[in-house]
Scaffold this active site. Sequence first.
Site, mmCIF file in Angstrom:
data_model
loop_
_atom_site.group_PDB
_atom_site.id
_atom_site.type_symbol
_atom_site.label_atom_id
_atom_site.label_comp_id
_atom_site.label_asym_id
_atom_site.label_seq_id
_atom_site.Cartn_x
_atom_site.Cartn_y
_atom_site.Cartn_z
ATOM 1 N N TYR A 1 0.841 -1.187 0.000
ATOM 2 C CA TYR A 1 0.000 0.000 0.000
ATOM 3 C C TYR A 1 0.886 1.250 0.000
ATOM 4 O O TYR A 1 1.339 1.728 1.038
ATOM 5 C CB TYR A 1 -0.919 0.018 1.218
ATOM 6 C CG TYR A 1 -1.743 -1.233 1.417
ATOM 7 C CD1 TYR A 1 -1.999 -2.109 0.366
ATOM 8 C CD2 TYR A 1 -2.249 -1.560 2.674
ATOM 9 C CE1 TYR A 1 -2.739 -3.263 0.554
ATOM 10 C CE2 TYR A 1 -3.005 -2.703 2.865
ATOM 11 C CZ TYR A 1 -3.232 -3.563 1.801
ATOM 12 O OH TYR A 1 -3.971 -4.710 1.991
ATOM 13 N N PRO B 1 -14.649 -7.088 2.758
ATOM 14 C CA PRO B 1 -15.726 -7.752 3.495
ATOM 15 C C PRO B 1 -17.121 -7.366 3.029
ATOM 16 O O PRO B 1 -18.094 -8.045 3.367
ATOM 17 C CB PRO B 1 -15.494 -7.308 4.939
ATOM 18 C CG PRO B 1 -14.793 -5.994 4.799
ATOM 19 C CD PRO B 1 -13.918 -6.132 3.593
#
Length: 281
Positions: free
Chosen positions: A55, A203
Amino acid sequence: MTTPTLDLAGYDVYRLGFGAMRLPTEPDDARAASIALLRKAVELGVTVIDTAHLYGWGANEELVAEALYPYPDGLLVATKLGVERRPGHPDGAVYNGSERFLRAQVDDALRRLRADRIDLMQLHRVDPAIPLADQAGVLRDLKDEGKIGHIGLSEVTAAQLAEARETTEIASVQNRYNVLDREYESVVDACEQAGIAFLPWRPVAAGGAGTSTVIAEIARELGATGTQVALAWLLRRSPVVVPIPGTASPAHLTENLAAARLELSDDQYERLDHLAAPENR
């Protein structure tokens, strides 16, 4: 009622963590907002912050450290390694599970996170060019040396999880998984049987929670949002599941964390569970 906490890497963690991937690190005003959001997440009770070298090629780890160091007691900062930046490569990066590279990445993560030990270091992807036992063995050795507290895996099959466990103890698995994307169902089951934490990334299916008729119906029944319903299903799916939703919005952060208080009836849970059938996707 879902269990509010879970033992993960020696921490009693709240079962809704925070994925820092989406947080911008620049320009200065965006960085300041990201720092404020990370601090707000911890203030609201989050005890798992998930980041990775990938990231921003370390920039996200540095952001987490700037926001939260010195880390409060009980806060678990998890990061990931095993992806190498290759500017000339078509994808811009390659998997690299060599001992030299993994060791260098651990040292770099320790420096960026201002830590003496990475409490949960996750292999971001298995390098197919190197035996998994060798990659797990390097992480085991780093754990023995005190640089890593616990070892996690990401995007692995149940067979790969079992193989890695023959070499070292595995504390967590982080795979893509949500109520509409159940490719790794067997991995969730394997983690539950072994008492291994399962941290689903993505999720909430991108756009899916808002377009599924069943999710929308249940959201109306509960006076909740589709995102909250999707997270509540994950929390009930297994006691080892620790979703790590990410956002750059303070309002969405609050909304996500409120999902822990949402209780699905047996009927609502079953209706959501049936979404895994091909005809209902």
